[in-house]
Design an enzyme around this catalytic site. Structure first.
Site, PDB file in Angstrom:
ATOM      1  N   ASP A 109      18.663  60.403   9.091  1.00 21.23           N
ATOM      2  CA  ASP A 109      19.876  60.522   8.275  1.00 21.23           C
ATOM      3  C   ASP A 109      21.144  60.257   9.086  1.00 21.23           C
ATOM      4  OD1 ASP A 109      19.675  62.765   9.813  1.00 21.23           O
ATOM      5  OD2 ASP A 109      19.874  64.202   8.165  1.00 21.23           O
ATOM      6  N   LYS A 160      26.687  76.797  17.784  1.00 16.98           N
ATOM      7  CA  LYS A 160      28.029  76.680  17.207  1.00 16.98           C
ATOM      8  C   LYS A 160      28.891  77.877  17.625  1.00 16.98           C
ATOM      9  CE  LYS A 160      27.676  75.468  12.741  1.00 16.98           C
ATOM     10  NZ  LYS A 160      27.813  75.561  11.281  1.00 16.98           N
ATOM     11  N   ASP A 218      26.581  61.513  10.235  1.00 18.51           N
ATOM     12  CA  ASP A 218      25.412  62.222   9.710  1.00 18.51           C
ATOM     13  C   ASP A 218      25.586  62.263   8.198  1.00 18.51           C
ATOM     14  OD1 ASP A 218      23.804  64.179   8.642  1.00 18.51           O
ATOM     15  OD2 ASP A 218      24.116  65.609  10.262  1.00 18.51           O
TER      16      ASP A 218
HETATM   17  P1  GTP Z   1      19.140  69.531   4.620  1.00 17.31           P
HETATM   18  O1  GTP Z   1      18.015  70.241   3.900  1.00 17.31           O
HETATM   19  O2  GTP Z   1      20.225  69.110   3.675  1.00 17.31           O
HETATM   20  O3  GTP Z   1      19.659  70.261   5.819  1.00 17.31           O
HETATM   21  O4  GTP Z   1      18.569  68.123   5.176  1.00 17.31           O
HETATM   22  P2  GTP Z   1      17.226  67.814   6.026  1.00 17.31           P
HETATM   23  O5  GTP Z   1      16.075  68.422   5.336  1.00 17.31           O
HETATM   24  O6  GTP Z   1      17.173  66.338   6.217  1.00 17.31           O
HETATM   25  O7  GTP Z   1      17.433  68.565   7.407  1.00 17.31           O
HETATM   26  P3  GTP Z   1      18.195  68.062   8.716  1.00 17.31           P
HETATM   27  O8  GTP Z   1      19.407  67.295   8.314  1.00 17.31           O
HETATM   28  O9  GTP Z   1      18.367  69.212   9.628  1.00 17.31           O
HETATM   29  O10 GTP Z   1      17.082  67.114   9.370  1.00 17.31           O
HETATM   30  C1  GTP Z   1      17.358  66.207  10.428  1.00 17.31           C
HETATM   31  C2  GTP Z   1      16.300  65.122  10.394  1.00 17.31           C
HETATM   32  O11 GTP Z   1      15.010  65.667  10.646  1.00 17.31           O
HETATM   33  C3  GTP Z   1      16.197  64.425   9.053  1.00 17.31           C
HETATM   34  O12 GTP Z   1      15.949  63.062   9.306  1.00 17.31           O
HETATM   35  C4  GTP Z   1      15.002  65.086   8.374  1.00 17.31           C
HETATM   36  O13 GTP Z   1      14.324  64.189   7.489  1.00 17.31           O
HETATM   37  C5  GTP Z   1      14.131  65.441   9.555  1.00 17.31           C
HETATM   38  N1  GTP Z   1      13.353  66.698   9.369  1.00 17.31           N
HETATM   39  C6  GTP Z   1      13.862  67.940   9.213  1.00 17.31           C
HETATM   40  N2  GTP Z   1      12.863  68.830   9.113  1.00 17.31           N
HETATM   41  C7  GTP Z   1      11.694  68.129   9.217  1.00 17.31           C
HETATM   42  C8  GTP Z   1      10.304  68.493   9.185  1.00 17.31           C
HETATM   43  O14 GTP Z   1       9.917  69.660   9.035  1.00 17.31           O
HETATM   44  N3  GTP Z   1       9.394  67.480   9.341  1.00 17.31           N
HETATM   45  C9  GTP Z   1       9.778  66.169   9.496  1.00 17.31           C
HETATM   46  N4  GTP Z   1       8.831  65.243   9.617  1.00 17.31           N
HETATM   47  N5  GTP Z   1      11.063  65.799   9.525  1.00 17.31           N
HETATM   48  C10 GTP Z   1      12.014  66.770   9.396  1.00 17.31           C
END
Ligand code: GTP
Length: 355
Positions: A109, A160, A218
């Site tokens: 993302d 943070k 982001d």
């Molecule tokens: P929010 O729920 O809105 O916080 O978004 P998110 O689920 O994408 O979480 P975050 O922005 O913290 O994740 C950062 C990156 O890691 C993103 O590209 C997510 O797709 C990925 N990510 C987060 N958690 C996991 C997980 O448990 N497994 C995998 N495979 N990818 C994850």
């Protein structure tokens, strides 16, 4: 070089857009968000990517298959989401690199214009365990911060705080020595930010920071997602995956924009979407089959697939889910989100988040 792409998150901050489509597959400047990342990774010398999937895993392979944008693709799915660190460890099963080889890790993302090759070069030159891309921000108190010493070595990974010691933050793109991935426990939920990096630093492993403040975003929130799409359309960030040249707007095949409509500010008009005469649409994303009626105003908003805005309605910083309908006369203010299929009747009432 191989890469692991983390795409398993639920994208909760982007609901309702992410109810039917995972965040990395949301159309961004006319193509799936990941298309921009795959094309940029290819340009940086990546030849093979392992997708670490979890939420709506099947949609990724359906979208990209086994080769796209010059990169071979493979998919590893978690039975239960393992967090960012657990996902890296789990996906590493599918790597073919040798223990000392660099492996690029990308968050699914992040839009970044930084020089990935320079980050890899620093990693190799310093024989680091991990090399992080760090970017500098005006207000680091909104993020955890990552100080480095005069040699560029990361000294801490700080949570943070209202009084950050540096404006350098983790930009979500890492180079791991393949053997360093093996230090992450297997089959456990692990956060790379909260657990892996602090423990590598505490153990004395060489963790380097590649500080570069190129374009970086982001796209986790609706505002940022809209900004990313707008920046790609306007050419603020270039992407080899763009379906057209940079300009004031991107109009996809089959879309209809009436001669009397004003559409600009990096707006994308999706396939078979319609914008009627007298409407003004700026800085927005209209997905396929969205419809903006006569005299309506849409600013900095997302209209999901087949969403409709009635005559004279005003939307500012709003997200409409698939098939949502805003009746004539409504005025929707920043932050408002309308769930898929919901219909707001014609009204003189003003819906507002600060009401
Ligand atoms: P929010 O729920 O809105 O916080 O978004 P998110 O689920 O994408 O979480 P975050 O922005 O913290 O994740 C950062 C990156 O890691 C993103 O590209 C997510 O797709 C990925 N990510 C987060 N958690 C996991 C997980 O448990 N497994 C995998 N495979 N990818 C994850």
């Amino acid at each position: 070089m191989e890469a692991i792409l983390l795409v398993g998150g639920q994208g909760t901050r982007l609901r309702p857009l992410t109810i039917s489509t995972p965040k990395p597959l949301l159309p961004t400047a006319g193509v799936a968000f990941l298309a921009h990342q795959l094309a940029r990774a290819h340009a940086a010398g990546v030849t093979r990517i392992v997708f670490a999937t979890s939420y709506r895993a099947e949609m990724f392979e359906a979208a990209f298959g086994d080769h796209a944008h010059g990169v071979d693709l493979t998919y590893v799915t978690e039975d239960e989401p393992l967090g960012t660190g657990g996902a890296i460890r789990n996906a590493s099963r599918a790597l073919v690199s040798s223990p000392d080889d660099p492996v690029l890790i990308l968050n699914g993302d992040i839009l970044s214009g930084h020089d990935v090759q320079a980050q890899v070069d620093l990693h190799e030159k310093t024989n680091a365990a991990v090399t992080l891309h760090l970017t500098e921000v005006d207000d680091p108190s909104r993020f955890g911060c990552v100080p480095t010493d005069t040699n560029g070595r990361v000294t801490a990974f700080l949570e943070k705080t209202p009084h950050p010691v540096t404006n350098q933050i983790n930009a979500g793109c890492y180079v791991f020595r393949r053997s360093a991935i093996e230090t992450i426990p297997e089959d456990e939920v692990v956060s790379v930010e909260r657990e892996t990096f602090p423990s590598l630093i505490a153990s004395g492993a060489p963790v380097m920071g590649h500080v570069e403040s190129a374009y970086w975003l982001d796209v986790g929130t609706p505002e940022a997602f809209i900004q990313g799409s707008r920046d790609l359309v306007l050419g603020t960030l270039t992407s080899p995956a763009m379906p057209g040249p940079p300009g004031d707007r991107l109009t996809l095949p089959g879309a209809t924009v009436a001669p009397g409509a004003v559409v600009r500010g990096g707006t994308t008009v999706g396939r078979n979407a319609v914008i009627e005469s007298g409407a003004t649409v700026t800085g927005s994303i209209l997905l396929d089959e969205a419809h903006v009626a006569e005299g309506a105003t849409v600013r900095d908003s997302v209209l999901s697939r087949a969403a409709r805005v009635g005559p004279g309605a005003v939307l500012d910083g709003v997200v409409l889910g698939d098939g949502a309908v805003v009746g004539p006369g409504n005025e929707l203010r920043p932050g408002l989100r309308v769930w898929p299929g919901i219909e707001l009747p014609p009204t003189a009432i003003r819906f507002s988040t600060d009401a």
